[in-house]
Design a protein around this motif. Sequence first.
Motif, PDB file in Angstrom:
ATOM      1  N   LEU A 155      51.504  47.139  32.665  1.00  0.00           N
ATOM      2  CA  LEU A 155      50.663  46.409  31.715  1.00  0.00           C
ATOM      3  C   LEU A 155      50.261  45.046  32.285  1.00  0.00           C
ATOM      4  N   PHE A 156      48.975  44.745  32.242  1.00  0.00           N
ATOM      5  CA  PHE A 156      48.514  43.409  32.613  1.00  0.00           C
ATOM      6  C   PHE A 156      48.662  42.470  31.422  1.00  0.00           C
ATOM      7  N   VAL A 157      48.899  41.206  31.719  1.00  0.00           N
ATOM      8  CA  VAL A 157      48.818  40.185  30.683  1.00  0.00           C
ATOM      9  C   VAL A 157      47.484  39.472  30.914  1.00  0.00           C
ATOM     10  N   GLY A 186      50.387  41.963  36.551  1.00  0.00           N
ATOM     11  CA  GLY A 186      49.601  40.864  37.100  1.00  0.00           C
ATOM     12  C   GLY A 186      48.966  40.092  35.957  1.00  0.00           C
ATOM     13  N   LEU A 187      48.293  39.006  36.305  1.00  0.00           N
ATOM     14  CA  LEU A 187      47.567  38.212  35.304  1.00  0.00           C
ATOM     15  C   LEU A 187      46.091  38.520  35.451  1.00  0.00           C
ATOM     16  N   LYS A 188      45.474  39.015  34.374  1.00  0.00           N
ATOM     17  CA  LYS A 188      44.036  39.298  34.424  1.00  0.00           C
ATOM     18  C   LYS A 188      43.292  38.113  33.841  1.00  0.00           C
ATOM     19  N   ILE A 189      42.364  37.583  34.606  1.00  0.00           N
ATOM     20  CA  ILE A 189      41.525  36.494  34.103  1.00  0.00           C
ATOM     21  C   ILE A 189      40.084  37.000  34.037  1.00  0.00           C
ATOM     22  N   TYR A 190      39.532  37.005  32.820  1.00  0.00           N
ATOM     23  CA  TYR A 190      38.139  37.438  32.658  1.00  0.00           C
ATOM     24  C   TYR A 190      37.239  36.224  32.846  1.00  0.00           C
ATOM     25  N   VAL A 191      36.476  36.246  33.928  1.00  0.00           N
ATOM     26  CA  VAL A 191      35.589  35.114  34.199  1.00  0.00           C
ATOM     27  C   VAL A 191      34.120  35.491  33.995  1.00  0.00           C
ATOM     28  N   SER A 192      33.881  36.685  33.454  1.00  0.00           N
ATOM     29  CA  SER A 192      32.493  37.075  33.182  1.00  0.00           C
ATOM     30  C   SER A 192      32.485  37.944  31.935  1.00  0.00           C
ATOM     31  N   ASP A 193      31.289  38.302  31.534  1.00  0.00           N
ATOM     32  CA  ASP A 193      31.074  39.072  30.320  1.00  0.00           C
ATOM     33  C   ASP A 193      31.878  40.366  30.298  1.00  0.00           C
ATOM     34  N   THR A 194      32.483  40.677  29.145  1.00  0.00           N
ATOM     35  CA  THR A 194      33.249  41.901  29.085  1.00  0.00           C
ATOM     36  C   THR A 194      33.289  42.413  27.653  1.00  0.00           C
ATOM     37  N   ILE A 220      47.032  37.588  40.750  1.00  0.00           N
ATOM     38  CA  ILE A 220      46.020  37.267  39.737  1.00  0.00           C
ATOM     39  C   ILE A 220      44.848  38.217  40.002  1.00  0.00           C
ATOM     40  N   ALA A 221      44.394  38.888  38.954  1.00  0.00           N
ATOM     41  CA  ALA A 221      43.262  39.816  39.108  1.00  0.00           C
ATOM     42  C   ALA A 221      42.063  39.224  38.376  1.00  0.00           C
ATOM     43  N   VAL A 222      40.944  39.159  39.057  1.00  0.00           N
ATOM     44  CA  VAL A 222      39.743  38.585  38.435  1.00  0.00           C
ATOM     45  C   VAL A 222      38.548  39.516  38.549  1.00  0.00           C
ATOM     46  N   THR A 252      47.724  31.535  45.775  1.00  0.00           N
ATOM     47  CA  THR A 252      48.085  32.671  44.912  1.00  0.00           C
ATOM     48  C   THR A 252      47.433  33.941  45.459  1.00  0.00           C
ATOM     49  N   PRO A 253      48.182  35.050  45.503  1.00  0.00           N
ATOM     50  CA  PRO A 253      47.521  36.312  45.858  1.00  0.00           C
ATOM     51  C   PRO A 253      46.420  36.615  44.831  1.00  0.00           C
ATOM     52  N   LEU A 254      45.239  36.968  45.326  1.00  0.00           N
ATOM     53  CA  LEU A 254      44.102  37.215  44.439  1.00  0.00           C
ATOM     54  C   LEU A 254      43.604  38.634  44.660  1.00  0.00           C
ATOM     55  N   HIS A 255      43.441  39.379  43.570  1.00  0.00           N
ATOM     56  CA  HIS A 255      42.889  40.732  43.655  1.00  0.00           C
ATOM     57  C   HIS A 255      41.571  40.753  42.890  1.00  0.00           C
ATOM     58  N   ILE A 256      40.514  41.146  43.555  1.00  0.00           N
ATOM     59  CA  ILE A 256      39.179  41.107  42.945  1.00  0.00           C
ATOM     60  C   ILE A 256      38.822  42.517  42.487  1.00  0.00           C
ATOM     61  N   VAL A 257      38.613  42.665  41.180  1.00  0.00           N
ATOM     62  CA  VAL A 257      38.383  44.012  40.644  1.00  0.00           C
ATOM     63  C   VAL A 257      36.897  44.375  40.683  1.00  0.00           C
ATOM     64  N   HIS A 258      36.650  45.629  40.579  1.00  0.00           N
ATOM     65  CA  HIS A 258      35.314  46.251  40.604  1.00  0.00           C
ATOM     66  C   HIS A 258      34.216  45.469  41.320  1.00  0.00           C
TER      67      HIS A 258
END
Length: 366
Positions: free
Chosen positions: A75-77, A96-104, A144-146, A165-171
């Motif tokens: 589960l992501f927080v 991981g920590l999901k940060i939404y930085v765009s429209d969703t 951190i997933a963004v 911080t390790p950064l994982h860039i989604v889609h």
Amino acid sequence: MSILRLPGLVDAHVHLREPGYPHKEDFYSGTAAALSGGVTTVLDMPNTDPPTATPARLQEKARLAAAKAVCDVGLFVGATNTDADAYLPVAPHACGLKIYVSDTFGSLRIDTLDLLHQLFRTWAERADAVGYRSAGAAGGLGPIAVHAEELMLPVCLALADLYATPLHIVHVSRRSEIELIRAAKEKGRAITCEVTPHHLFLSTDDLPRLGARGDMRPRLATPDDVAALWANLAYVDIFATDHAPHTLAEKAGENPPPGVPGVATMLPLLLTAVHAGRLTLDDLLRRCVANPRRIYGLPDQPDTHVEVDVDAMTTLRDDAALTRVGWTPFAGMAVYGQVRKVVLRGETVFQDGQVLAAPGAGQVLF
Ligand code: DOR
Ligand code: ZN
């Protein structure tokens, strides 16, 4: 018939919709769909209702998943802009920590640089105490997933650099994005990224045919963008689906929500690319098993495998999907690879189209 025995796949990006939207999906229907696609671990996103942003919410979600899931679930927080540190106490229990930085879809959204600084800084401070899980530390933090679309990508790259911080860039979906990621990786930055099957196998050319069924965030990209993803696969760490089910009635409405289901169709689509010589089986397994395990520090699944008939050709169909919403944007596509059997921890959990596992056979990770 040629049966291949594969390790259970990981889908590191799914939206299983509980709590809040069980008419779209729940932990049973979503993990059943996962098994039908040879996926034995899913990592679930926090944009539920309420969002997964506090210890109590994470615990509640873990309880729902433990009762219903038929494959393993991490589960992501999610970061919220009202209480930016609320998630910290549970950080080691999330993948991981999901940060939404765009429209969703949903209410999670971070839109000031100040807050982003705070989120990266506090995650790094917490990691100073417990370490990063991806570095092999038990109980450590995941990455951190963004969503890093357009101009937010360089911002997130800079913050990951600043706070180490390790950064994982989604889609990742655009040429401009994958080229920037490639350049950052060539400079040795500790970043990883993922690409969805819909951004690899569909493009803006499919939009007239698909309508709202082809609408997701990020949107389908041009054939040139798709070509850039294929040309830069060496820089893509993970294939993950962004499985984001919405009902057909919602898709036919005034304001159709963005998102498409995908957890059940990733393996046959990728095996079809293997068949066509666009990928090797090793390329597939690295991105669907070894890399997500390493990046998220996932525990082993002993006595677990998938048997897939790699020569069986099928046509993907709406009504064949086990997802609650009963449709796929890939309907009509002829693919190779039919999952015959899935064994999880020594138990046959899926065979010939049927889920055999009892709800709760899946484990909640961390
Ligand atoms: O298309 C999308 N749908 N993109 C997202 O980022 C969220 C997702 C959803 O939850 O429906
Ligand atoms: Zn998503």
